[in-house]
Design a protein around this motif. Structure first.
Motif, PDB file in Angstrom:
ATOM      1  N   UNK A 243      -2.621   7.638 -12.285  1.00 33.83           N
ATOM      2  CA  UNK A 243      -3.244   8.382 -11.185  1.00 33.83           C
ATOM      3  C   UNK A 243      -3.048   7.698  -9.839  1.00 33.83           C
ATOM      4  N   UNK A 244      -2.447   6.524  -9.832  1.00 28.91           N
ATOM      5  CA  UNK A 244      -2.193   5.837  -8.562  1.00 28.91           C
ATOM      6  C   UNK A 244      -1.167   6.610  -7.737  1.00 28.91           C
ATOM      7  N   UNK A 245      -1.231   6.434  -6.427  1.00 26.41           N
ATOM      8  CA  UNK A 245      -0.165   6.960  -5.584  1.00 26.41           C
ATOM      9  C   UNK A 245       1.135   6.283  -5.985  1.00 26.41           C
ATOM     10  N   UNK A 246       2.244   7.012  -5.992  1.00 21.96           N
ATOM     11  CA  UNK A 246       3.500   6.418  -6.448  1.00 21.96           C
ATOM     12  C   UNK A 246       3.850   5.094  -5.775  1.00 21.96           C
ATOM     13  N   UNK A 247       3.617   4.975  -4.484  1.00 19.21           N
ATOM     14  CA  UNK A 247       3.935   3.723  -3.801  1.00 19.21           C
ATOM     15  C   UNK A 247       3.098   2.573  -4.348  1.00 19.21           C
ATOM     16  N   UNK A 248       1.814   2.831  -4.611  1.00 13.28           N
ATOM     17  CA  UNK A 248       0.953   1.800  -5.195  1.00 13.28           C
ATOM     18  C   UNK A 248       1.396   1.468  -6.617  1.00 13.28           C
ATOM     19  N   UNK A 249       1.749   2.486  -7.359  1.00  7.54           N
ATOM     20  CA  UNK A 249       2.212   2.280  -8.735  1.00  7.54           C
ATOM     21  C   UNK A 249       3.422   1.357  -8.742  1.00  7.54           C
ATOM     22  N   UNK A 250       4.368   1.617  -7.874  1.00  6.56           N
ATOM     23  CA  UNK A 250       5.599   0.818  -7.850  1.00  6.56           C
ATOM     24  C   UNK A 250       5.324  -0.616  -7.432  1.00  6.56           C
ATOM     25  N   UNK A 251       4.434  -0.791  -6.486  1.00 15.50           N
ATOM     26  CA  UNK A 251       4.170  -2.148  -6.002  1.00 15.50           C
ATOM     27  C   UNK A 251       3.412  -2.984  -7.033  1.00 15.50           C
ATOM     28  N   UNK A 252       2.679  -2.328  -7.924  1.00 14.71           N
ATOM     29  CA  UNK A 252       1.849  -3.046  -8.886  1.00 14.71           C
ATOM     30  C   UNK A 252       2.471  -3.154 -10.269  1.00 14.71           C
ATOM     31  N   UNK A 253       3.486  -2.350 -10.548  1.00 12.33           N
ATOM     32  CA  UNK A 253       4.028  -2.273 -11.908  1.00 12.33           C
ATOM     33  C   UNK A 253       4.495  -3.627 -12.416  1.00 12.33           C
ATOM     34  N   UNK A 254       5.093  -4.428 -11.565  1.00  7.48           N
ATOM     35  CA  UNK A 254       5.604  -5.721 -12.004  1.00  7.48           C
ATOM     36  C   UNK A 254       4.534  -6.661 -12.509  1.00  7.48           C
TER      37      UNK A 254
END
Length: 228
Positions: free
Chosen positions: A203-214
């Motif tokens: 449910x995160x915004x895609x930009x937040x998802x990408x920055x946190x995935x690692x």
């Protein structure tokens, strides 16, 4: 590792979000292959499209078949009067994508041994044709040790590599079982814990998802979280 198969110990446990997280950790061309999408009508965005939405435009989405009923692929295909997806078709599609992408993620439907056709073919058969390692996505809570052990045992029995286990949805306030399972999952799977994805990540915004995935995944999957 050109092709990676993502399976689960069941349904609705976070396979798609984990697949998206792995894709988001790559800055090169990634393809996500969904052999059989069930439970959606034509035109509705499926799991592969969700991976692209979360992970970014460097991801190519491919879906081999779609069936409207939310059932196992073999049953859904039979009820729809449509041809099933065969393991060799999955392997051929993944091979073609691998020639043009740095990583191909094959996301299964449900668990490892869900039937794709009336002959009993499964995602494991496609993984064997591809000689591809398998990541097992599992729930966090009570009961997950048994289903994870069974899935890992099924992989070993077929000569397939279990690359590791990823918890698909860890509660913000995990109970005792979920906390203990982080230590026990590698033991029952005889494979490392390669990631812990928080509940609600999708449910995160895609930009937040990408920055946190690692931060959710270990280096083996492209992240920087210590492997368990």
């Amino acid at each position: 590792m050109t092709v990676l198969v993502v399976t689960g110990t069941g349904t609705e446990i976070g396979k798609t979000v984990v697949t998206a997280a792995v894709a988001a950790c790559r800055d090169r061309a990634v393809a996500v292959l969904k052999p059989a999408q069930t439970g959606l009508a034509p035109g509705e965005p499926g799991d592969a499209a969700e991976v692209v939405r979360l992970a970014g435009g460097h991801v190519t989405a491919v879906e081999l078949a779609r069936y409207p009923d939310p059932l196992a692929p073999a049953t859904a295909a039979r009820r729809a009067g449509l041809p099933p997806v065969r393991p060799y078709e999955i392997a051929e599609a993944a091979g073609k994508l691998a020639a043009e992408h740095d990583l191909v993620l094959v996301e299964g439907a449900g668990g490892l041994l869900v039937r794709f056709d009336e002959e009993g073919s499964t995602l494991a058969d496609a993984a064997r044709l591809l000689s591809a390692p398998v990541v097992v996505v599992t729930p966090a809570g009570l009961g997950t040790l048994n289903t994870t052990a069974l899935t890992a045992e099924a992989l070993r029995a077929r000569g397939l590599e279990c690359l590791g286990v990823v918890v698909g949805s860890m509660p913000a306030e995990p109970d005792l079982a979920a906390r203990c399972n982080l230590e026990d999952l590698p033991l029952v799977a005889d494979a490392p814990l390669l990631g812990v994805v928080p509940a609600g990540a999708g449910a995160l915004a895609p930009a937040d998802f990408r920055s946190r995935a690692g931060s959710w995944l270990s280096a083996r999957l492209g992240g920087d979280r210590p492997a368990g």
